[in-house]
Motif scaffolding. Structure first.
Motif, short mmCIF file in Angstrom:
data_model
loop_
_atom_site.label_atom_id
_atom_site.label_comp_id
_atom_site.label_asym_id
_atom_site.label_seq_id
_atom_site.Cartn_x
_atom_site.Cartn_y
_atom_site.Cartn_z
N ILE A 238 2.48 4.60 -4.08
CA ILE A 238 3.67 3.84 -3.65
C ILE A 238 3.61 3.38 -2.18
N PRO A 239 3.41 4.31 -1.20
CA PRO A 239 3.39 3.83 0.19
C PRO A 239 2.34 2.75 0.44
N GLN A 240 1.19 2.84 -0.26
CA GLN A 240 0.15 1.82 -0.06
C GLN A 240 0.58 0.48 -0.65
N VAL A 241 1.15 0.50 -1.83
CA VAL A 241 1.62 -0.73 -2.47
C VAL A 241 2.73 -1.36 -1.63
N VAL A 242 3.67 -0.54 -1.15
CA VAL A 242 4.78 -1.04 -0.33
C VAL A 242 4.26 -1.63 0.97
N ARG A 243 3.34 -0.90 1.64
CA ARG A 243 2.80 -1.39 2.91
C ARG A 243 2.08 -2.72 2.74
N THR A 244 1.25 -2.79 1.70
CA THR A 244 0.50 -4.02 1.45
C THR A 244 1.44 -5.18 1.12
N TYR A 245 2.48 -4.89 0.33
CA TYR A 245 3.45 -5.94 -0.04
C TYR A 245 4.20 -6.44 1.20
N ARG B 193 1.57 -8.06 3.79
CA ARG B 193 0.73 -9.12 3.20
C ARG B 193 -0.71 -9.02 3.74
N GLN B 194 -1.10 -7.82 4.12
CA GLN B 194 -2.44 -7.60 4.66
C GLN B 194 -3.16 -6.55 3.83
N ALA B 195 -4.36 -6.90 3.37
CA ALA B 195 -5.12 -5.92 2.59
C ALA B 195 -6.57 -5.90 3.06
N ARG B 196 -6.75 -6.33 4.35
CA ARG B 196 -8.10 -6.48 4.91
C ARG B 196 -8.94 -5.20 4.84
N ASP B 197 -8.32 -4.08 5.21
CA ASP B 197 -9.09 -2.85 5.37
C ASP B 197 -9.18 -2.03 4.09
N ILE B 198 -8.60 -2.58 3.02
CA ILE B 198 -8.63 -1.87 1.75
C ILE B 198 -9.83 -2.33 0.94
N SER B 199 -10.63 -1.38 0.48
CA SER B 199 -11.75 -1.71 -0.40
C SER B 199 -11.20 -1.93 -1.80
N ILE B 200 -11.48 -3.10 -2.38
CA ILE B 200 -10.96 -3.39 -3.73
C ILE B 200 -11.54 -2.41 -4.75
N ALA C 190 -4.00 -6.84 -7.55
CA ALA C 190 -3.49 -8.21 -7.56
C ALA C 190 -3.23 -8.69 -6.13
N MET C 191 -2.62 -7.82 -5.30
CA MET C 191 -2.32 -8.20 -3.92
C MET C 191 -3.58 -8.37 -3.10
N LYS C 192 -4.57 -7.49 -3.32
CA LYS C 192 -5.84 -7.60 -2.59
C LYS C 192 -6.50 -8.95 -2.88
N ILE C 193 -6.46 -9.37 -4.14
CA ILE C 193 -7.05 -10.65 -4.53
C ILE C 193 -6.23 -11.81 -3.94
N LEU C 194 -4.91 -11.68 -4.04
CA LEU C 194 -3.99 -12.73 -3.60
C LEU C 194 -4.03 -12.94 -2.09
N TYR C 195 -4.01 -11.85 -1.34
CA TYR C 195 -3.94 -11.95 0.12
C TYR C 195 -5.31 -12.13 0.75
N LYS C 196 -6.36 -12.00 -0.04
CA LYS C 196 -7.74 -12.12 0.44
C LYS C 196 -7.94 -11.27 1.69
N ASP C 197 -8.91 -11.68 2.51
CA ASP C 197 -9.15 -10.89 3.71
C ASP C 197 -8.71 -11.63 4.97
N ASP C 198 -7.85 -12.64 4.77
CA ASP C 198 -7.35 -13.39 5.91
C ASP C 198 -6.61 -12.46 6.85
N ASP C 199 -6.84 -12.67 8.14
CA ASP C 199 -6.10 -11.89 9.12
C ASP C 199 -4.90 -12.72 9.56
N LYS C 200 -3.74 -12.33 9.09
CA LYS C 200 -2.54 -13.12 9.36
C LYS C 200 -1.86 -12.74 10.68
#
Lengths: 92, 92
Positions: free
Chosen positions: B19-26, B29-36, B77-87
């Motif tokens: 949950i905390p990981q999904v909430v944080r990523t949502y 909108r950053q998933a750069r440091d997460i390995s898919i 889904a979020m990792k794919i959607l947000y890609k590795d762009d640094d926003k």
């Protein structure tokens, strides 16, 4: 494949899942987007799974959880060590 | 506390860890440091744990794994959607 083999394979996969994350974090020295609560809650839960596995005498649960606890402890250490500094940019 | 309660608590904690990981990523909108590979391997492994739980008729394993599979599917889904762009940075 009997049921113990299925459990062992399941345990191997969920335990192995920690490896790419630990390797990525170690290589990039970046843990900004990782919530520390994920590995912390996972470790607390897996200590309980370990006790559960020991009580019911379930080998897959025992082996998988010991391995994962070690991996996620490394991830927690790196998350604390690397803080949330963004090392990829030098501009403010 | 009997052994099933211990298993349920363990399952609740390891499932809640997502949950905390999904909430944080949502939120970020950053998933750069997460390995898919972490959520992908976790999901494959947890489908097997689910089958294992169904075969041995273990309620904690069944409930915990269904919940986690849903959470980590969102993360993938979020990792794919947000890609590795640094926003967080506008400078190159």
């Amino acid at each position: 494949m009997n049921i113990t083999h299925l459990g062992l394979l399941a345990g191997a996969l969920t335990s192995a899942a920690a490896i790419p994350q630990v390797v990525r974090t170690y290589r990039t020295r970046q843990a900004r987007d990782i919530s520390i609560w994920q590995p912390v809650l996972l470790n607390i839960g897996m200590v309980l799974w370990l006790i559960y596995g020991l009580v019911i005498g379930d080998t897959p649960l025992i082996v998988a959880n010991i391995f994962s606890i070690v991996c996620y402890s490394f991830l927690i250490a790196m998350k604390i060590l690397y803080k949330d500094d963004d090392k990829s940019t030098s501009c403010v």
